[in-house]
Design a protein around this motif. Sequence first.
Motif, short mmCIF file in Angstrom:
data_model
loop_
_atom_site.label_atom_id
_atom_site.label_comp_id
_atom_site.label_asym_id
_atom_site.label_seq_id
_atom_site.Cartn_x
_atom_site.Cartn_y
_atom_site.Cartn_z
N LEU A 145 0.81 -1.17 0.10
CA LEU A 145 -0.07 -0.08 0.21
C LEU A 145 0.76 1.10 0.05
O LEU A 145 0.38 2.37 0.07
CB LEU A 145 -0.81 0.07 1.18
CG LEU A 145 -1.83 -1.45 1.59
CD1 LEU A 145 -2.56 -1.13 2.66
CD2 LEU A 145 -2.74 -1.50 0.35
N ALA A 146 2.03 1.40 -0.01
CA ALA A 146 2.98 2.20 0.41
C ALA A 146 3.85 2.68 -0.77
O ALA A 146 4.19 2.03 -1.77
CB ALA A 146 3.78 1.90 1.60
N ILE A 149 1.14 -1.36 9.97
CA ILE A 149 1.70 -0.17 9.27
C ILE A 149 2.88 0.55 10.26
O ILE A 149 3.77 1.16 9.78
CB ILE A 149 0.71 0.78 9.20
CG1 ILE A 149 -0.01 0.11 7.87
CG2 ILE A 149 1.10 2.08 8.54
CD1 ILE A 149 -1.62 0.84 7.37
N LYS A 200 -5.95 2.93 7.09
CA LYS A 200 -5.35 2.30 8.02
C LYS A 200 -6.83 1.76 8.78
O LYS A 200 -7.75 2.48 9.09
CB LYS A 200 -4.75 3.30 9.12
CG LYS A 200 -3.80 2.69 10.13
CD LYS A 200 -2.99 3.78 10.58
CE LYS A 200 -1.91 3.36 11.65
NZ LYS A 200 -1.10 4.43 12.27
N ILE A 203 1.72 5.44 2.82
CA ILE A 203 0.67 4.81 2.48
C ILE A 203 0.01 5.67 1.40
O ILE A 203 -0.26 6.54 1.64
CB ILE A 203 -0.41 4.50 3.67
CG1 ILE A 203 0.16 3.56 4.87
CG2 ILE A 203 -1.54 3.83 3.07
CD1 ILE A 203 0.45 2.25 4.13
#
Length: 111
Positions: free
Chosen positions: A51-52, A78, A92, A87
Amino acid sequence: MKTAIVINNESFGKGDNELGIRLMGAFLRKLWASDALPDIIICYNSGVKLLADGSSVLDALEGLSVKGVEIIGCGTCIDHFHIGDSIRVGRKSDMAEIVSIMMSYNKVITV
């Protein structure tokens, strides 16, 4: 039928990590192109790295998000990998929500 896909690793399958990263990209891009989409993708453990910034699959995850697939990442994970500021897709979440989803959805697929 509500369907969740769980990604618990940045690599698809066990064995050769380089191959697994390529397979994860192929899987997510084929899923993105598919007419049959999950309702949600849950990422935890090193799966949150997808996701980052620097993820080779951000295009597919962003495309899935645009198509209406909700994407969440485990907040503890995370924080563990110190990637909160990088992200780029999804939101989150926490383990309470992840458990709730896994227990209430009709189909949960772990990749």
